[in-house]
Each structure stands twice: as structure tokens, then as C-alpha cells.
Scaffold this motif. Structure first.
Motif, PDB file in Angstrom:
ATOM      1  N   LYS A  24       0.833  -1.206   0.000  1.00  0.00           N
ATOM      2  CA  LYS A  24       0.000   0.000   0.000  1.00  0.00           C
ATOM      3  C   LYS A  24       0.866   1.253   0.000  1.00  0.00           C
ATOM      4  N   ALA A  25       1.941   1.245   0.788  1.00  0.00           N
ATOM      5  CA  ALA A  25       2.840   2.404   0.834  1.00  0.00           C
ATOM      6  C   ALA A  25       3.499   2.625  -0.525  1.00  0.00           C
ATOM      7  N   ILE A  26       3.879   1.553  -1.188  1.00  0.00           N
ATOM      8  CA  ILE A  26       4.490   1.658  -2.517  1.00  0.00           C
ATOM      9  C   ILE A  26       3.484   2.253  -3.504  1.00  0.00           C
ATOM     10  N   GLY A  27       2.258   1.764  -3.467  1.00  0.00           N
ATOM     11  CA  GLY A  27       1.211   2.302  -4.337  1.00  0.00           C
ATOM     12  C   GLY A  27       0.950   3.770  -4.067  1.00  0.00           C
ATOM     13  N   LEU A  29       3.069   5.912  -2.751  1.00  0.00           N
ATOM     14  CA  LEU A  29       4.223   6.674  -3.202  1.00  0.00           C
ATOM     15  C   LEU A  29       4.201   6.863  -4.717  1.00  0.00           C
ATOM     16  N   GLU A  30       3.769   5.835  -5.441  1.00  0.00           N
ATOM     17  CA  GLU A  30       3.632   5.962  -6.899  1.00  0.00           C
ATOM     18  C   GLU A  30       2.628   7.059  -7.247  1.00  0.00           C
ATOM     19  N   SER A  31       1.539   7.142  -6.481  1.00  0.00           N
ATOM     20  CA  SER A  31       0.545   8.183  -6.765  1.00  0.00           C
ATOM     21  C   SER A  31       1.095   9.570  -6.433  1.00  0.00           C
ATOM     22  N   VAL A  32       1.925   9.666  -5.410  1.00  0.00           N
ATOM     23  CA  VAL A  32       2.567  10.943  -5.083  1.00  0.00           C
ATOM     24  C   VAL A  32       3.517  11.341  -6.216  1.00  0.00           C
ATOM     25  N   LEU A  49       2.913  12.942   0.911  1.00  0.00           N
ATOM     26  CA  LEU A  49       4.228  12.399   1.232  1.00  0.00           C
ATOM     27  C   LEU A  49       4.331  12.084   2.724  1.00  0.00           C
ATOM     28  N   ALA A  50       3.743  12.932   3.553  1.00  0.00           N
ATOM     29  CA  ALA A  50       3.713  12.667   4.997  1.00  0.00           C
ATOM     30  C   ALA A  50       2.926  11.394   5.289  1.00  0.00           C
TER      31      ALA A  50
END
Length: 96
Positions: A24-27, A29-32, A49-50
Motif C-alpha cells: 500500500k505504501a508503494i502504491g 508513493l507511486e501516486s505521489v 508524502l507525509a
């Protein structure tokens, strides 16, 4: 690289939950990243990002709890003092 080797197995359910958190964090981050590519508002990017950083910290906390519950418990019972030193080093690096 750590010289500590695992002689036991982690709880598969907990490891799956950690993997899901990281996915979920990777996904997220990709959206960010896409937000930056799309030149979205900087404040929105920083807020997202936070949220990613919080998700990664949460995953780290779960890994730490799992490590203490299994690796460290076994290391103490085996008299493996090096595992404690390695844990302290890992905590120092994670908390920076």
C-alpha cells in the motif's frame, strides 16, 4: 550486512500483513510521484508524502515488534548477545 541468521520462522499472518502495508505504501508513493509529474499543488504533495512516511513508519514498527517477539526472544534464549547489538543498531538507523 547483518551476520544474524534466523533459525526460526515468523508468523505468516503477521508477515503477510506487513507485506500488505508495504504494498500500500508503494502504491501511495507511486501516486505521489504522479502528483509531482502532473505539477499538482505542493502542499497536497507534501501532505500525501507525509502519509507515505507514516505508512512506512507503521510497517517498520510492525517489523520491529515481530523481530522482538521472535528473533530477539530466541536470541536471548540462545545467549546470542550479538543479535541485541544488531537490533540496537537497526533501531538507531530506523529512527534517524
Amino acid at each position: 550486512m547483518s551476520s544474524h541468521t534466523h533459525k526460526h520462522h515468523h508468523d505468516p499472518k503477521k508477515m503477510k500483513a506487513i507485506i500488505n502495508r508495504l504494498s500500500k505504501a508503494i502504491g501511495h508513493l507511486e501516486s505521489v510521484k504522479r502528483m509531482v509529474e502532473d505539477d499538482r499543488d505542493c502542499t497536497e504533495v507534501l501532505v500525501q508524502l507525509a502519509a507515505v512516511r507514516s505508512a512506512i513508519n507503521g510497517a517498520g514498527k510492525e517489523i520491529l515488534k515481530e523481530h522482538i517477539s521472535h528473533c530477539i526472544v530466541h536470541a536471548v534464549s540462545d545467549g546470542d548477545e550479538e543479535a541485541i547489538v544488531e537490533l540496537n543498531d537497526a533501531i538507531e538507523k530506523f529512527m534517524k
